[in-house]
Design a protein around this motif. Sequence first.
Motif, PDB file in Angstrom:
ATOM      1  N   UNK A 276     -19.735  21.780 -12.562  1.00  0.00           N
ATOM      2  CA  UNK A 276     -19.794  21.158 -11.306  1.00  0.00           C
ATOM      3  C   UNK A 276     -19.178  19.766 -11.049  1.00  0.00           C
ATOM      4  N   UNK A 277     -18.744  19.524  -9.908  1.00  0.00           N
ATOM      5  CA  UNK A 277     -18.123  18.122  -9.626  1.00  0.00           C
ATOM      6  C   UNK A 277     -18.866  17.706  -8.291  1.00  0.00           C
ATOM      7  N   UNK A 278     -18.746  16.334  -8.244  1.00  0.00           N
ATOM      8  CA  UNK A 278     -19.470  15.662  -7.004  1.00  0.00           C
ATOM      9  C   UNK A 278     -19.051  14.426  -7.035  1.00  0.00           C
ATOM     10  N   UNK A 279     -19.586  13.592  -6.078  1.00  0.00           N
ATOM     11  CA  UNK A 279     -19.437  12.115  -5.969  1.00  0.00           C
ATOM     12  C   UNK A 279     -21.030  11.456  -5.872  1.00  0.00           C
ATOM     13  N   UNK A 280     -20.945  10.265  -5.868  1.00  0.00           N
ATOM     14  CA  UNK A 280     -22.519   9.671  -6.189  1.00  0.00           C
ATOM     15  C   UNK A 280     -23.568  10.223  -5.282  1.00  0.00           C
ATOM     16  N   UNK A 281     -23.718  10.320  -4.001  1.00  0.00           N
ATOM     17  CA  UNK A 281     -24.917  10.897  -3.354  1.00  0.00           C
ATOM     18  C   UNK A 281     -25.146  12.183  -4.000  1.00  0.00           C
ATOM     19  N   UNK A 282     -24.120  12.754  -4.300  1.00  0.00           N
ATOM     20  CA  UNK A 282     -24.497  14.257  -4.669  1.00  0.00           C
ATOM     21  C   UNK A 282     -25.087  14.304  -6.234  1.00  0.00           C
ATOM     22  N   UNK A 283     -24.334  13.370  -6.819  1.00  0.00           N
ATOM     23  CA  UNK A 283     -25.045  13.291  -8.195  1.00  0.00           C
ATOM     24  C   UNK A 283     -26.289  12.927  -8.345  1.00  0.00           C
TER      25      UNK A 283
ATOM     26  N   UNK B  30     -25.164  23.744 -22.800  1.00  0.00           N
ATOM     27  CA  UNK B  30     -24.019  23.107 -22.605  1.00  0.00           C
ATOM     28  C   UNK B  30     -23.331  23.045 -21.089  1.00  0.00           C
ATOM     29  N   UNK B  31     -23.090  22.085 -20.585  1.00  0.00           N
ATOM     30  CA  UNK B  31     -22.647  22.132 -19.034  1.00  0.00           C
ATOM     31  C   UNK B  31     -21.691  20.732 -18.895  1.00  0.00           C
ATOM     32  N   UNK B  32     -20.787  20.820 -17.989  1.00  0.00           N
ATOM     33  CA  UNK B  32     -19.812  19.600 -17.777  1.00  0.00           C
ATOM     34  C   UNK B  32     -20.215  19.126 -16.312  1.00  0.00           C
ATOM     35  N   UNK B  33     -20.452  18.118 -16.071  1.00  0.00           N
ATOM     36  CA  UNK B  33     -20.399  17.295 -14.779  1.00  0.00           C
ATOM     37  C   UNK B  33     -19.405  16.404 -14.412  1.00  0.00           C
ATOM     38  N   UNK B  34     -18.725  16.550 -13.200  1.00  0.00           N
ATOM     39  CA  UNK B  34     -17.591  15.471 -12.944  1.00  0.00           C
ATOM     40  C   UNK B  34     -18.107  14.633 -11.793  1.00  0.00           C
ATOM     41  N   UNK B  35     -18.234  13.303 -11.862  1.00  0.00           N
ATOM     42  CA  UNK B  35     -18.536  12.416 -10.883  1.00  0.00           C
ATOM     43  C   UNK B  35     -17.239  11.692 -10.536  1.00  0.00           C
ATOM     44  N   UNK B  36     -16.859  11.986  -9.403  1.00  0.00           N
ATOM     45  CA  UNK B  36     -15.683  11.063  -8.871  1.00  0.00           C
ATOM     46  C   UNK B  36     -16.328   9.997  -7.911  1.00  0.00           C
ATOM     47  N   UNK B  37     -16.481   8.771  -8.546  1.00  0.00           N
ATOM     48  CA  UNK B  37     -17.517   7.813  -8.020  1.00  0.00           C
ATOM     49  C   UNK B  37     -16.835   7.089  -6.810  1.00  0.00           C
ATOM     50  N   UNK B  38     -17.779   6.882  -5.903  1.00  0.00           N
ATOM     51  CA  UNK B  38     -17.278   6.080  -4.560  1.00  0.00           C
ATOM     52  C   UNK B  38     -18.144   5.072  -4.432  1.00  0.00           C
TER      53      UNK B  38
END
Lengths: 220, 355
Positions: free
Chosen positions: B76-83, B99-107
């Motif tokens: 999954x991918x998200x940004x701060x509030x979602x993370x 096993x799982x991968x998280x992407x946080x595109x930080x704002x």
Amino acid sequence: MLEKHVHVLMGMFGSGKTEISLNLAACIRQERNPVAIVDADIVSPYFRSRDLTEVFAEDNVEIIAPKGAFRIADLPTIPARVRGVLQSYDYSIVVDAGGNDYGAVVLSSISGDINVRQSAVYFVINPFRPFTDTVNKTVEHLSRLSRRARLRVDYLINNANLGNETAESDILTGERFVEAVSEASGIPVAMTCVMNGTEVSGNSFPLFRMKKYLKTPWEV
Amino acid sequence: MTEKTMVKGNEAMAEAAIRAGCRLYFGYPITPQSEFTEYMAKRLPEVGGSFLQSESEVSAVNMIYGAACTGRRVLTSTSGPGFSLMQEGMSYIAGAELPSVFVNVVRGGPGLGDIQPAQSDYFQATKGGGHGDYHAVVLGPGTIQEAVELISDAFDIADRYRTPVIVLADGMLGQMMEPVIFGKYRDPDSLPDHSEWSLTGAGKREPHKVTSFNIDPYELEKMNMRYQAKYKEIIKNETRYETIRTEDADYLLVGFGTMGRILGSVIRQAREQGIKVGLFRPITLWPFPYDQLKKSAKGKKYVLDVEMSTGQMVEDVRLAVGDSLPVHFYGRTGGVVPNPEEVLQALRKHTEEAE
């Protein structure tokens, strides 16, 4: 082509519409005054025409975008002034709408204010982008966006590039690709874009030399 | 066309996940990572995968939890509030060893913050975020090409240690465009076999149980000791960093991700002005390269840590360097990205003080 009153940039997401819009406006400004860029991009949160508002104001090019706090908000708003400017014949105007169908929908909302005889509509192509990497896909997107925008595409623009790594051969590969799109769609090619003085020879289309305006913090 | 493609960071990470054999994505769009979700919506059906836009990040993380139980690659991918909304699920997933991968595109944060780039989710990513004694591996890419490679590595690390892995990007990396070369497609059926524990329908075999729960404190302590043993292995095997011109440097800059890249420009300009400076860039933020940084800092006059936050990683930098030399900090926050010139100014100021 450049003598037209309104120039509309259409294309897929990330094809280079904003960079071309800025350069086109700067180029037109050398001939005419006043010039305005309509930033109708409701999709991209960064790297937008409006980020250059102050820089272009120095050269007397107005960038029309939401003002104040709304300038950096990701809200799908189009300032009322856009229609006013389009309906007046005082300005030479470059319309930079967002990519994909979202941009086309915005264009369709203002297409009634664009005088067909006084405008040039361009479809920007970078064949190194995903989703426009084959001629068929590109023609499909072009027809769909044109229908959605309710605007006929007059010209294609070859903007083949790999950012700072663009080589002459990439640009020429792009010309052959866009030529094939032109054959398949019946739409002529207006120009080939070249950034930051890359050497190009043996090109089939007129070169449009551009300067990079949208920079990352480490390119400043 | 050539093998290079011109892509936005968000699109690039999404495509890299597909190439790595990920066919399951659950998420909710949020600026500045929405292109990630959108790309997956378009691409996953083309490769026979499943895309689902959940009603919130709380449901997305629980979909990840469920899907990861099957042993298949999931992201999954998200940004701060979602993370932040995902943190309860992260803790459960770490406890259940999935096993799982998280992407946080930080704002910019905290709270709703803004939509400009930031690195202020460092504490959240590296020091927990959720409850309990757990760690997630945290990778901090500095370029889009590196992000593409780290997404692939993230899946491998997740599989190898049965752990969640976070790729901590920022809005700049998500939104900018660069040419990249993608790796080869990996066949989802050729990936590591998890049939020993995964939930695939018991049939005639003994049922498997995946849980983060044990009511018996002695048993739960044993589970925790197992996690800790695994973290030790990860620290030993997976710690990564990069150094640039540190050998002859008088001063050491430290920065990760996009900031590391800006510091690259700073080094070139500083050296032109006769300031001999090098860069230490942690690539794994957890495990943090404490020993390696300590070694690189040895003999330098000071360390200057630069972040797009009010100072988070700097705490780990101080832990690494100790009292052996001064550790200075320079940061901008709220979505403001420090430019090379202001870092140079900070560098000149500290250099004058040190001389």
